[in-house]
Design an enzyme around this catalytic site. Structure first.
Site, PDB file in Angstrom:
ATOM      1  N   GLU A   1     -46.156   3.902   1.502  1.00 30.57           N
ATOM      2  CA  GLU A   1     -45.905   2.599   2.141  1.00 30.57           C
ATOM      3  C   GLU A   1     -44.870   1.900   1.272  1.00 30.57           C
ATOM      4  O   GLU A   1     -45.200   1.364   0.218  1.00 30.57           O
ATOM      5  CB  GLU A   1     -47.209   1.787   2.197  1.00 30.57           C
ATOM      6  CG  GLU A   1     -48.313   2.430   3.018  1.00 30.57           C
ATOM      7  CD  GLU A   1     -48.037   2.373   4.518  1.00 30.57           C
ATOM      8  OE1 GLU A   1     -47.260   1.506   4.960  1.00 30.57           O
ATOM      9  OE2 GLU A   1     -48.586   3.220   5.245  1.00 30.57           O
TER      10      GLU A   1
ATOM     11  N   CYS B   1     -43.422  -7.280   1.728  1.00 31.24           N
ATOM     12  CA  CYS B   1     -42.628  -6.113   2.134  1.00 31.24           C
ATOM     13  C   CYS B   1     -42.083  -6.225   3.552  1.00 31.24           C
ATOM     14  O   CYS B   1     -41.044  -5.663   3.855  1.00 31.24           O
ATOM     15  CB  CYS B   1     -43.463  -4.844   1.998  1.00 31.24           C
ATOM     16  SG  CYS B   1     -44.990  -4.923   2.945  1.00 31.24           S
TER      17      CYS B   1
HETATM   18  P1  NAD Z   1     -43.594  -0.409  -7.782  1.00 35.54           P
HETATM   19  O1  NAD Z   1     -43.154   0.778  -7.018  1.00 35.54           O
HETATM   20  O2  NAD Z   1     -42.820  -0.800  -8.988  1.00 35.54           O
HETATM   21  O3  NAD Z   1     -45.120  -0.233  -8.289  1.00 35.54           O
HETATM   22  C1  NAD Z   1     -46.156   0.168  -7.425  1.00 35.54           C
HETATM   23  C2  NAD Z   1     -47.219   0.899  -8.232  1.00 35.54           C
HETATM   24  O4  NAD Z   1     -46.651   2.046  -8.837  1.00 35.54           O
HETATM   25  C3  NAD Z   1     -47.837   0.085  -9.336  1.00 35.54           C
HETATM   26  O5  NAD Z   1     -49.239   0.307  -9.350  1.00 35.54           O
HETATM   27  C4  NAD Z   1     -47.198   0.633 -10.599  1.00 35.54           C
HETATM   28  O6  NAD Z   1     -48.049   0.595 -11.724  1.00 35.54           O
HETATM   29  C5  NAD Z   1     -46.853   2.059 -10.252  1.00 35.54           C
HETATM   30  N1  NAD Z   1     -45.620   2.539 -10.874  1.00 35.54           N
HETATM   31  C6  NAD Z   1     -44.518   1.796 -11.137  1.00 35.54           C
HETATM   32  N2  NAD Z   1     -43.563   2.579 -11.694  1.00 35.54           N
HETATM   33  C7  NAD Z   1     -44.069   3.830 -11.777  1.00 35.54           C
HETATM   34  C8  NAD Z   1     -43.583   5.077 -12.272  1.00 35.54           C
HETATM   35  N3  NAD Z   1     -42.376   5.174 -12.787  1.00 35.54           N
HETATM   36  N4  NAD Z   1     -44.386   6.153 -12.201  1.00 35.54           N
HETATM   37  C9  NAD Z   1     -45.622   6.052 -11.683  1.00 35.54           C
HETATM   38  N5  NAD Z   1     -46.141   4.895 -11.217  1.00 35.54           N
HETATM   39  C10 NAD Z   1     -45.385   3.796 -11.253  1.00 35.54           C
HETATM   40  O7  NAD Z   1     -43.663  -1.607  -6.725  1.00 35.54           O
HETATM   41  P2  NAD Z   1     -44.021  -3.128  -6.970  1.00 35.54           P
HETATM   42  O8  NAD Z   1     -42.924  -3.765  -7.749  1.00 35.54           O
HETATM   43  O9  NAD Z   1     -45.402  -3.251  -7.476  1.00 35.54           O
HETATM   44  O10 NAD Z   1     -43.992  -3.674  -5.466  1.00 35.54           O
HETATM   45  C11 NAD Z   1     -42.833  -4.019  -4.809  1.00 35.54           C
HETATM   46  C12 NAD Z   1     -42.358  -2.954  -3.866  1.00 35.54           C
HETATM   47  O11 NAD Z   1     -43.420  -2.515  -3.036  1.00 35.54           O
HETATM   48  C13 NAD Z   1     -41.300  -3.452  -2.894  1.00 35.54           C
HETATM   49  O12 NAD Z   1     -40.340  -2.463  -2.684  1.00 35.54           O
HETATM   50  C14 NAD Z   1     -42.076  -3.708  -1.626  1.00 35.54           C
HETATM   51  O13 NAD Z   1     -41.309  -3.710  -0.443  1.00 35.54           O
HETATM   52  C15 NAD Z   1     -43.041  -2.580  -1.664  1.00 35.54           C
HETATM   53  N6  NAD Z   1     -44.218  -2.888  -0.869  1.00 35.54           N
HETATM   54  C16 NAD Z   1     -44.445  -2.171   0.251  1.00 35.54           C
HETATM   55  C17 NAD Z   1     -45.538  -2.480   1.039  1.00 35.54           C
HETATM   56  C18 NAD Z   1     -45.859  -1.727   2.300  1.00 35.54           C
HETATM   57  O14 NAD Z   1     -46.965  -1.882   2.808  1.00 35.54           O
HETATM   58  N7  NAD Z   1     -44.966  -0.919   2.834  1.00 35.54           N
HETATM   59  C19 NAD Z   1     -46.389  -3.516   0.663  1.00 35.54           C
HETATM   60  C20 NAD Z   1     -46.102  -4.214  -0.499  1.00 35.54           C
HETATM   61  C21 NAD Z   1     -45.039  -3.893  -1.262  1.00 35.54           C
END
Ligand code: NAD
Length: 453
Positions: free
Chosen positions: A210, A244
Protein backbone atom coordinates in the site's frame (compact mmCIF):
# COMPACT_ATOMS: atom_id res chain seq x y z
CA UNK A 1 17.81 -11.39 15.11
CA UNK A 2 17.59 -14.62 17.05
CA UNK A 3 14.81 -13.21 19.21
CA UNK A 4 12.81 -12.25 16.08
CA UNK A 5 13.37 -15.74 14.73
CA UNK A 6 12.26 -17.21 18.06
CA UNK A 7 9.12 -15.08 18.00
CA UNK A 8 8.36 -16.15 14.45
CA UNK A 9 8.98 -19.81 15.21
CA UNK A 10 6.76 -19.72 18.25
CA UNK A 11 3.93 -18.02 16.31
CA UNK A 12 4.32 -20.60 13.56
CA UNK A 13 4.02 -23.41 16.11
CA UNK A 14 0.77 -21.85 17.34
CA UNK A 15 -0.46 -21.48 13.78
CA UNK A 16 0.32 -25.10 12.97
CA UNK A 17 -1.53 -26.21 16.10
CA UNK A 18 -4.69 -25.01 14.34
CA UNK A 19 -5.55 -22.59 17.14
CA UNK A 20 -6.39 -19.64 14.88
CA UNK A 21 -8.67 -21.55 12.54
CA UNK A 22 -11.95 -21.63 14.41
CA UNK A 23 -14.52 -18.91 13.93
CA UNK A 24 -14.79 -18.62 17.70
CA UNK A 25 -11.07 -17.84 18.11
CA UNK A 26 -11.13 -15.22 15.36
CA UNK A 27 -14.22 -13.54 16.84
CA UNK A 28 -12.65 -13.54 20.31
CA UNK A 29 -9.56 -11.74 18.96
CA UNK A 30 -11.65 -9.22 17.01
CA UNK A 31 -13.71 -8.51 20.12
CA UNK A 32 -10.52 -8.12 22.13
CA UNK A 33 -9.29 -5.59 19.58
CA UNK A 34 -12.56 -3.71 20.04
CA UNK A 35 -12.05 -3.68 23.81
CA UNK A 36 -8.50 -2.41 23.34
CA UNK A 37 -9.90 0.56 21.40
CA UNK A 38 -12.61 1.32 23.93
CA UNK A 39 -10.58 0.89 27.09
CA UNK A 40 -7.56 2.80 25.78
CA UNK A 41 -9.33 5.49 23.83
CA UNK A 42 -7.89 8.29 25.94
CA UNK A 43 -4.32 7.00 25.58
CA UNK A 44 -4.77 6.53 21.82
CA UNK A 45 -6.18 10.03 21.28
CA UNK A 46 -3.44 11.56 23.43
CA UNK A 47 -0.75 9.71 21.48
CA UNK A 48 -2.19 10.93 18.16
CA UNK A 49 -2.29 14.46 19.52
CA UNK A 50 1.33 14.26 20.70
CA UNK A 51 2.60 12.74 17.45
CA UNK A 52 0.63 14.76 14.92
CA UNK A 53 -1.43 17.35 16.82
CA UNK A 54 -4.45 15.46 15.57
CA UNK A 55 -7.63 16.94 16.95
CA UNK A 56 -10.11 14.72 18.74
CA UNK A 57 -12.68 14.77 15.92
CA UNK A 58 -10.13 14.04 13.21
CA UNK A 59 -8.67 11.19 15.25
CA UNK A 60 -12.11 9.70 15.87
CA UNK A 61 -13.16 9.96 12.24
CA UNK A 62 -9.99 8.76 10.59
CA UNK A 63 -8.52 6.39 13.15
CA UNK A 64 -10.60 4.87 15.94
CA UNK A 65 -14.07 4.84 14.42
CA UNK A 66 -12.85 3.50 11.09
CA UNK A 67 -11.17 0.62 12.92
CA UNK A 68 -14.31 0.06 14.99
CA UNK A 69 -16.46 -0.09 11.84
CA UNK A 70 -14.11 -2.64 10.28
CA UNK A 71 -14.18 -4.79 13.44
CA UNK A 72 -17.98 -4.79 13.55
CA UNK A 73 -18.24 -5.56 9.85
CA UNK A 74 -15.81 -8.47 10.16
CA UNK A 75 -17.56 -9.90 13.23
CA UNK A 76 -20.96 -9.69 11.53
CA UNK A 77 -19.82 -11.29 8.28
CA UNK A 78 -17.08 -13.68 9.30
CA UNK A 79 -19.19 -16.83 9.19
CA UNK A 80 -20.29 -16.28 5.59
CA UNK A 81 -16.78 -15.21 4.49
CA UNK A 82 -15.26 -18.37 5.98
CA UNK A 83 -17.67 -20.73 4.20
CA UNK A 84 -16.28 -22.94 1.46
CA UNK A 85 -17.41 -21.68 -1.93
CA UNK A 86 -18.79 -24.48 -4.03
CA UNK A 87 -18.04 -24.21 -7.74
CA UNK A 88 -19.48 -25.61 -10.96
CA UNK A 89 -18.38 -29.08 -11.98
CA UNK A 90 -17.85 -30.91 -15.27
CA UNK A 91 -19.06 -34.33 -16.35
CA UNK A 92 -16.07 -36.17 -14.91
CA UNK A 93 -16.48 -34.61 -11.45
CA UNK A 94 -20.28 -34.47 -11.32
CA UNK A 95 -20.47 -36.67 -8.22
CA UNK A 96 -17.58 -35.04 -6.39
CA UNK A 97 -17.27 -32.06 -4.14
CA UNK A 98 -15.46 -29.03 -5.64
CA UNK A 99 -14.95 -25.88 -3.62
CA UNK A 100 -12.65 -23.01 -2.75
CA UNK A 101 -11.41 -23.11 0.83
CA UNK A 102 -10.32 -19.76 2.35
CA UNK A 103 -7.16 -20.87 4.09
CA UNK A 104 -5.03 -18.62 6.27
CA UNK A 105 -1.49 -18.03 4.97
CA UNK A 106 0.21 -18.65 8.31
CA UNK A 107 2.33 -16.02 10.03
CA UNK A 108 2.06 -12.60 8.41
CA UNK A 109 4.15 -9.48 8.89
CA UNK A 110 2.32 -6.14 8.93
CA UNK A 111 4.45 -2.99 8.60
CA UNK A 112 2.78 0.40 9.11
CA UNK A 113 3.70 4.05 8.48
CA UNK A 114 3.33 7.02 10.84
CA UNK A 115 0.62 9.17 9.29
CA UNK A 116 -2.43 7.17 10.46
CA UNK A 117 -0.48 4.99 12.86
CA UNK A 118 -3.43 3.29 14.56
CA UNK A 119 -5.71 2.86 11.56
CA UNK A 120 -2.96 1.60 9.21
CA UNK A 121 -1.78 -0.97 11.73
CA UNK A 122 -5.12 -2.23 12.99
CA UNK A 123 -7.23 -2.38 9.82
CA UNK A 124 -4.79 -4.80 8.16
CA UNK A 125 -4.65 -6.72 11.46
CA UNK A 126 -8.44 -7.15 11.35
CA UNK A 127 -8.03 -8.81 7.93
CA UNK A 128 -5.21 -11.03 9.21
CA UNK A 129 -7.20 -12.16 12.27
CA UNK A 130 -10.43 -12.67 10.29
CA UNK A 131 -8.63 -14.91 7.83
CA UNK A 132 -7.12 -17.00 10.66
CA UNK A 133 -3.49 -15.90 10.54
CA UNK A 134 -0.93 -15.22 13.24
CA UNK A 135 0.82 -11.85 12.91
CA UNK A 136 3.86 -9.83 13.82
CA UNK A 137 3.10 -6.11 13.85
CA UNK A 138 5.78 -3.50 13.15
CA UNK A 139 4.44 0.01 13.81
CA UNK A 140 6.31 3.07 12.60
CA UNK A 141 9.08 4.18 14.93
CA UNK A 142 8.48 7.78 13.83
CA UNK A 143 5.06 8.19 15.45
CA UNK A 144 6.70 7.35 18.76
CA UNK A 145 3.72 7.83 21.06
CA UNK A 146 1.43 5.64 18.97
CA UNK A 147 4.20 3.05 18.65
CA UNK A 148 4.35 2.92 22.45
CA UNK A 149 0.57 2.49 22.74
CA UNK A 150 0.60 -0.34 20.19
CA UNK A 151 3.64 -2.07 21.71
CA UNK A 152 2.64 -1.75 25.36
CA UNK A 153 -1.15 -1.54 25.57
CA UNK A 154 -2.31 -3.77 22.70
CA UNK A 155 -0.51 -7.11 23.39
CA UNK A 156 -2.32 -7.89 26.67
CA UNK A 157 -5.61 -7.95 24.73
CA UNK A 158 -4.49 -10.41 22.03
CA UNK A 159 -3.51 -14.06 22.28
CA UNK A 160 0.21 -13.82 22.97
CA UNK A 161 0.92 -17.14 21.27
CA UNK A 162 -0.44 -15.80 18.00
CA UNK A 163 0.31 -12.07 17.88
CA UNK A 164 3.39 -10.01 18.67
CA UNK A 165 4.45 -6.38 18.28
CA UNK A 166 8.04 -5.56 17.33
CA UNK A 167 9.38 -2.05 17.84
CA UNK A 168 12.06 -0.39 15.78
CA UNK A 169 13.07 1.41 12.61
CA UNK A 170 15.16 0.52 9.59
CA UNK A 171 17.70 -1.90 11.21
CA UNK A 172 15.00 -3.85 13.05
CA UNK A 173 12.69 -4.01 10.02
CA UNK A 174 15.61 -5.10 7.85
CA UNK A 175 16.28 -7.97 10.24
CA UNK A 176 12.62 -8.95 10.31
CA UNK A 177 12.50 -8.94 6.52
CA UNK A 178 15.30 -11.50 6.38
CA UNK A 179 12.95 -14.05 7.93
CA UNK A 180 10.57 -16.22 5.98
CA UNK A 181 7.03 -14.97 6.57
CA UNK A 182 4.01 -16.47 4.87
CA UNK A 183 2.68 -13.06 3.81
CA UNK A 184 3.84 -9.45 4.12
CA UNK A 185 1.45 -6.51 4.22
CA UNK A 186 3.34 -3.24 3.89
CA UNK A 187 2.06 0.33 3.98
CA UNK A 188 4.55 3.09 3.26
CA UNK A 189 6.54 4.81 0.53
CA UNK A 190 7.19 3.32 -2.93
CA UNK A 191 10.96 3.28 -2.28
CA UNK A 192 10.67 1.19 0.86
CA UNK A 193 7.98 -0.89 -0.89
CA UNK A 194 10.66 -1.97 -3.37
CA UNK A 195 12.98 -2.97 -0.49
CA UNK A 196 10.17 -5.00 1.10
CA UNK A 197 9.30 -6.71 -2.17
CA UNK A 198 12.93 -7.56 -2.89
CA UNK A 199 13.30 -9.09 0.58
CA UNK A 200 10.04 -11.04 0.14
CA UNK A 201 11.19 -12.31 -3.26
CA UNK A 202 14.08 -14.16 -1.60
CA UNK A 203 11.51 -16.40 0.11
CA UNK A 204 8.83 -16.14 -2.59
CA UNK A 205 6.62 -14.56 0.06
CA UNK A 206 3.52 -12.89 -1.38
CA UNK A 207 3.06 -9.21 -0.59
CA UNK A 208 0.50 -6.47 -0.48
CA UNK A 209 2.06 -3.05 -0.96
CA UNK A 210 0.00 0.00 0.00
CA UNK A 211 2.13 2.86 -1.29
CA UNK A 212 1.89 6.54 -2.09
CA UNK A 213 2.60 9.04 -4.85
CA UNK A 214 1.03 12.11 -6.38
CA UNK A 215 -2.76 12.19 -6.60
CA UNK A 216 -4.01 14.52 -9.35
CA UNK A 217 -7.17 16.57 -8.88
CA UNK A 218 -8.74 17.95 -12.05
CA UNK A 219 -11.09 20.92 -11.69
CA UNK A 220 -13.28 21.69 -14.67
CA UNK A 221 -14.69 25.01 -15.83
CA UNK A 222 -17.95 26.06 -14.25
CA UNK A 223 -17.73 24.03 -11.01
CA UNK A 224 -19.58 25.22 -7.94
CA UNK A 225 -16.66 27.08 -6.40
CA UNK A 226 -17.87 27.04 -2.81
CA UNK A 227 -18.42 23.26 -2.72
CA UNK A 228 -15.34 22.42 -4.75
CA UNK A 229 -13.05 24.62 -2.66
CA UNK A 230 -14.45 23.18 0.59
CA UNK A 231 -13.94 19.61 -0.56
CA UNK A 232 -10.43 20.09 -1.95
CA UNK A 233 -9.29 22.11 1.06
CA UNK A 234 -10.72 19.57 3.49
CA UNK A 235 -9.07 16.61 1.78
CA UNK A 236 -5.73 18.31 1.16
CA UNK A 237 -5.28 19.84 4.63
CA UNK A 238 -6.77 17.05 6.78
CA UNK A 239 -3.93 15.73 9.01
CA UNK A 240 -1.83 18.66 7.69
CA UNK A 241 -1.76 17.06 4.26
CA UNK A 242 -0.04 13.92 5.53
CA UNK A 243 -2.52 11.55 3.90
CA UNK A 244 -1.68 9.08 1.16
CA UNK A 245 -4.96 9.77 -0.69
CA UNK A 246 -4.91 13.58 -0.33
CA UNK A 247 -5.14 15.51 -3.61
CA UNK A 248 -1.47 16.28 -4.31
CA UNK A 249 -1.94 18.93 -6.98
CA UNK A 250 -4.76 20.63 -8.87
CA UNK A 251 -4.98 20.67 -12.66
CA UNK A 252 -7.22 23.36 -14.16
CA UNK A 253 -7.25 26.16 -16.70
CA UNK A 254 -6.11 29.69 -15.77
CA UNK A 255 -9.64 31.08 -15.51
CA UNK A 256 -10.70 28.32 -13.09
CA UNK A 257 -7.47 28.80 -11.10
CA UNK A 258 -8.21 32.51 -10.66
CA UNK A 259 -11.69 31.71 -9.32
CA UNK A 260 -10.61 28.76 -7.21
CA UNK A 261 -7.83 30.50 -5.26
CA UNK A 262 -10.09 33.05 -3.49
CA UNK A 263 -12.70 30.34 -2.88
CA UNK A 264 -10.03 28.14 -1.24
CA UNK A 265 -8.83 31.10 0.84
CA UNK A 266 -12.39 31.49 2.15
CA UNK A 267 -12.73 27.78 2.88
CA UNK A 268 -9.44 27.77 4.78
CA UNK A 269 -10.50 30.72 6.87
CA UNK A 270 -13.84 29.13 7.66
CA UNK A 271 -12.17 25.84 8.63
CA UNK A 272 -9.08 27.01 10.53
CA UNK A 273 -9.62 30.75 11.19
CA UNK A 274 -7.34 33.61 10.23
CA UNK A 275 -4.45 32.00 12.13
CA UNK A 276 -4.46 28.24 11.43
CA UNK A 277 -1.57 27.78 13.87
CA UNK A 278 -4.04 28.54 16.67
CA UNK A 279 -6.70 26.17 15.36
CA UNK A 280 -7.14 22.98 17.41
CA UNK A 281 -8.09 21.28 14.15
CA UNK A 282 -4.97 21.87 12.10
CA UNK A 283 -2.15 19.32 12.42
CA UNK A 284 1.63 19.53 12.63
CA UNK A 285 4.42 17.99 10.59
CA UNK A 286 5.53 14.68 12.04
CA UNK A 287 9.25 15.50 12.44
CA UNK A 288 12.11 17.88 11.71
CA UNK A 289 13.20 16.02 8.58
CA UNK A 290 9.80 16.31 6.93
CA UNK A 291 9.43 19.89 8.13
CA UNK A 292 12.69 20.90 6.37
CA UNK A 293 11.74 18.97 3.22
CA UNK A 294 8.36 20.73 3.04
CA UNK A 295 9.85 24.14 3.84
CA UNK A 296 12.07 23.81 0.78
CA UNK A 297 9.06 23.03 -1.41
CA UNK A 298 7.58 26.40 -0.43
CA UNK A 299 10.25 27.95 -2.63
CA UNK A 300 8.61 26.48 -5.76
CA UNK A 301 6.29 28.71 -7.83
CA UNK A 302 4.44 31.59 -6.14
CA UNK A 303 2.72 31.41 -2.77
CA UNK A 304 -0.83 32.77 -3.05
CA UNK A 305 -2.20 31.45 0.24
CA UNK A 306 -0.26 30.70 3.44
CA UNK A 307 3.47 30.08 3.24
CA UNK A 308 4.23 30.79 6.94
CA UNK A 309 6.31 28.32 8.94
CA UNK A 310 7.32 27.89 12.59
CA UNK A 311 10.13 25.43 13.09
CA UNK A 312 9.75 25.13 16.87
CA UNK A 313 6.14 24.10 16.44
CA UNK A 314 6.73 22.04 13.24
CA UNK A 315 3.97 24.22 11.77
CA UNK A 316 3.53 24.84 8.09
CA UNK A 317 0.53 26.97 7.18
CA UNK A 318 -1.99 25.60 4.71
CA UNK A 319 -0.40 26.81 1.50
CA UNK A 320 -1.46 27.13 -2.12
CA UNK A 321 1.13 27.63 -4.86
CA UNK A 322 0.62 28.80 -8.45
CA UNK A 323 3.02 29.24 -11.40
CA UNK A 324 4.74 25.95 -10.62
CA UNK A 325 6.72 24.23 -13.36
CA UNK A 326 6.52 20.56 -14.28
CA UNK A 327 10.18 20.20 -13.34
CA UNK A 328 9.81 21.78 -9.87
CA UNK A 329 10.34 19.31 -6.99
CA UNK A 330 6.82 20.12 -5.76
CA UNK A 331 5.49 18.68 -9.04
CA UNK A 332 7.92 15.73 -9.02
CA UNK A 333 7.83 14.23 -5.53
CA UNK A 334 4.90 13.26 -3.31
CA UNK A 335 4.25 16.38 -1.19
CA UNK A 336 2.77 14.70 1.90
CA UNK A 337 2.20 18.00 3.70
CA UNK A 338 -0.05 21.07 3.72
CA UNK A 339 1.01 22.45 0.34
CA UNK A 340 -1.21 22.43 -2.75
CA UNK A 341 0.24 23.48 -6.10
CA UNK A 342 -2.08 24.43 -8.93
CA UNK A 343 -0.72 23.48 -12.34
CA UNK A 344 -2.53 25.01 -15.29
CA UNK A 345 -3.52 23.01 -18.36
CA UNK A 346 -5.56 24.20 -21.35
CA UNK A 347 -8.38 21.69 -21.13
CA UNK A 348 -9.50 18.27 -19.97
CA UNK A 349 -7.64 16.42 -22.75
CA UNK A 350 -4.36 18.05 -21.69
CA UNK A 351 -5.11 17.11 -18.08
CA UNK A 352 -5.64 13.47 -19.09
CA UNK A 353 -2.39 13.52 -21.05
CA UNK A 354 -0.56 15.00 -18.05
CA UNK A 355 -1.95 12.32 -15.73
CA UNK A 356 -1.20 9.44 -18.11
CA UNK A 357 2.41 10.51 -18.60
CA UNK A 358 3.07 9.92 -14.90
CA UNK A 359 3.04 7.03 -12.43
CA UNK A 360 -0.41 5.64 -11.83
CA UNK A 361 -1.71 7.30 -8.66
CA UNK A 362 -3.30 5.87 -5.55
CA UNK A 363 -6.28 8.20 -5.99
CA UNK A 364 -7.56 10.41 -8.77
CA UNK A 365 -10.08 13.22 -8.37
CA UNK A 366 -12.18 15.01 -10.96
CA UNK A 367 -14.57 17.89 -10.27
CA UNK A 368 -16.99 18.99 -12.96
CA UNK A 369 -20.58 20.21 -13.23
CA UNK A 370 -20.88 17.79 -16.14
CA UNK A 371 -20.93 14.08 -15.25
CA UNK A 372 -19.76 13.27 -18.77
CA UNK A 373 -16.44 14.99 -18.03
CA UNK A 374 -16.00 13.08 -14.77
CA UNK A 375 -16.78 9.81 -16.55
CA UNK A 376 -14.50 10.69 -19.43
CA UNK A 377 -11.56 11.10 -17.02
CA UNK A 378 -12.52 7.88 -15.26
CA UNK A 379 -12.59 6.03 -18.60
CA UNK A 380 -9.31 7.36 -19.93
CA UNK A 381 -7.03 7.06 -16.88
CA UNK A 382 -5.89 4.48 -14.35
CA UNK A 383 -5.51 4.79 -10.58
CA UNK A 384 -5.94 2.77 -7.36
CA UNK A 385 -9.22 4.56 -6.57
CA UNK A 386 -11.29 7.33 -8.09
CA UNK A 387 -13.65 9.90 -6.64
CA UNK A 388 -15.75 12.29 -8.69
CA UNK A 389 -16.59 15.69 -7.18
CA UNK A 390 -14.91 15.09 -3.84
CA UNK A 391 -11.62 14.13 -2.25
CA UNK A 392 -10.85 11.02 -0.18
CA UNK A 393 -14.49 10.07 0.41
CA UNK A 394 -14.27 6.87 -1.64
CA UNK A 395 -12.08 5.33 1.04
CA UNK A 396 -14.74 5.75 3.71
CA UNK A 397 -16.90 3.09 2.04
CA UNK A 398 -16.20 -0.32 3.51
CA UNK A 399 -17.79 -1.91 0.44
CA UNK A 400 -15.09 -0.50 -1.86
CA UNK A 401 -11.62 -2.04 -2.10
CA UNK A 402 -8.71 0.21 -1.16
CA UNK A 403 -5.26 0.03 -2.70
CA UNK A 404 -2.96 1.18 -5.45
CA UNK A 405 -1.81 0.20 -8.90
CA UNK A 406 1.68 0.34 -10.40
CA UNK A 407 3.86 2.68 -8.37
CA UNK A 408 1.09 3.27 -5.82
CA UNK A 409 1.01 -0.38 -4.83
CA UNK A 410 -0.57 -3.77 -5.35
CA UNK A 411 -3.41 -5.56 -3.60
CA UNK A 412 -6.66 -4.18 -2.24
CA UNK A 413 -8.13 -4.37 1.26
CA UNK A 414 -10.91 -3.01 3.58
CA UNK A 415 -14.05 -4.93 4.49
CA UNK A 416 -14.37 -8.28 2.77
CA UNK A 417 -11.37 -7.47 0.57
CA UNK A 418 -9.19 -7.59 3.72
CA UNK A 419 -10.40 -11.08 4.51
CA UNK A 420 -9.74 -12.17 0.92
CA UNK A 421 -6.26 -10.68 0.71
CA UNK A 422 -5.15 -12.47 3.87
CA UNK A 423 -6.64 -15.78 2.67
CA UNK A 424 -5.17 -18.29 0.31
CA UNK A 425 -7.93 -19.42 -2.04
CA UNK A 426 -7.27 -23.14 -1.97
CA UNK A 427 -8.70 -25.20 -4.81
CA UNK A 428 -10.22 -28.39 -3.42
CA UNK A 429 -11.73 -31.40 -5.12
CA UNK A 430 -12.93 -34.30 -2.96
CA UNK A 431 -13.53 -37.24 -5.24
CA UNK A 432 -16.03 -40.04 -5.02
CA UNK A 433 -14.16 -43.30 -4.39
CA UNK A 434 -16.44 -45.49 -6.53
CA UNK A 435 -17.71 -45.34 -10.12
CA UNK A 436 -14.37 -46.47 -11.51
CA UNK A 437 -15.90 -47.23 -14.91
CA UNK A 438 -16.39 -43.49 -15.44
CA UNK A 439 -12.64 -42.98 -14.87
CA UNK A 440 -11.55 -45.68 -17.26
CA UNK A 441 -11.41 -43.25 -20.15
CA UNK A 442 -8.31 -41.49 -18.75
CA UNK A 443 -6.23 -44.58 -18.10
CA UNK A 444 -3.70 -46.02 -20.61
CA UNK A 445 -3.19 -47.81 -22.91
CA UNK A 446 -4.40 -45.08 -25.26
CA UNK A 447 -3.51 -46.81 -28.52
CA UNK A 448 -6.99 -48.18 -29.06
CA UNK A 449 -8.76 -44.90 -28.22
CA UNK A 450 -10.61 -43.50 -31.22
CA UNK A 451 -10.20 -39.71 -31.11
CA UNK A 452 -12.14 -39.28 -34.32
CA UNK A 453 -9.10 -38.01 -36.20
P1 NAD B 1 8.19 4.62 4.94
O1 NAD B 1 8.16 3.79 3.72
O2 NAD B 1 9.39 5.46 5.19
O3 NAD B 1 8.03 3.70 6.26
C1 NAD B 1 7.01 2.74 6.39
C2 NAD B 1 7.49 1.62 7.31
O4 NAD B 1 8.64 1.01 6.75
C3 NAD B 1 7.86 2.07 8.69
O5 NAD B 1 7.36 1.14 9.64
C4 NAD B 1 9.38 2.06 8.69
O6 NAD B 1 9.95 1.74 9.94
C5 NAD B 1 9.74 1.01 7.67
N1 NAD B 1 10.95 1.32 6.91
C6 NAD B 1 11.38 2.56 6.55
N2 NAD B 1 12.52 2.45 5.83
C7 NAD B 1 12.82 1.14 5.74
C8 NAD B 1 13.88 0.39 5.14
N3 NAD B 1 14.86 0.99 4.50
N4 NAD B 1 13.86 -0.95 5.25
C9 NAD B 1 12.87 -1.57 5.92
N5 NAD B 1 11.85 -0.91 6.52
C10 NAD B 1 11.81 0.42 6.43
O7 NAD B 1 6.86 5.50 4.90
P2 NAD B 1 6.37 6.61 5.92
O8 NAD B 1 7.26 7.79 5.80
O9 NAD B 1 6.17 6.02 7.26
O10 NAD B 1 4.94 6.95 5.30
C11 NAD B 1 4.76 7.80 4.24
C12 NAD B 1 4.55 7.08 2.94
O11 NAD B 1 3.56 6.07 3.09
C13 NAD B 1 4.01 7.98 1.84
O12 NAD B 1 4.59 7.64 0.62
C14 NAD B 1 2.54 7.67 1.82
O13 NAD B 1 1.87 7.98 0.61
C15 NAD B 1 2.56 6.21 2.09
N6 NAD B 1 1.29 5.78 2.64
C16 NAD B 1 0.51 4.96 1.91
C17 NAD B 1 -0.72 4.57 2.40
C18 NAD B 1 -1.64 3.65 1.64
O14 NAD B 1 -2.59 3.15 2.24
N7 NAD B 1 -1.42 3.40 0.37
C19 NAD B 1 -1.13 5.02 3.65
C20 NAD B 1 -0.29 5.86 4.36
C21 NAD B 1 0.91 6.22 3.87
Amino acid sequence: MSSYKETLDSLRTSFLSGKTRSEQFRISQLEALGRFLEENKKAILEALDKDLHKGMFESEVSETSMVRTEINFAINNLRSWMKDEYVEKNLATKLDSAFVRKDPFGVVLIIAPWNYPIHLMLIPLIGAISAGNCAILKPSEISTNCEKVLAELLPPYLDKDCFAVVRGGVPETTQLLELKFDYIFFTGSPNVGKIVMAAAAKHLTPVTLELGGKNPCYVDKGVDLYNTANRIVWSRFFNAGQTCVAPDYVLCDTETRDQLVPAMRDSLERFYGKEPQKSPDFGRIINEKNFQRLKELLGNGTVVIGGQTDENDKYIAPTVLVDVKETDPVMQEEIFGPILPIFTVENVEKAIEFINQRDRPLALYAFSPDNKVVNHILDRTSSGGFCGNDGMMHMTLISLPFGGIGNSGMGMYHGKYSFDIFSHHRACLLRNTGLESLNAIRYPPYSERNLGL
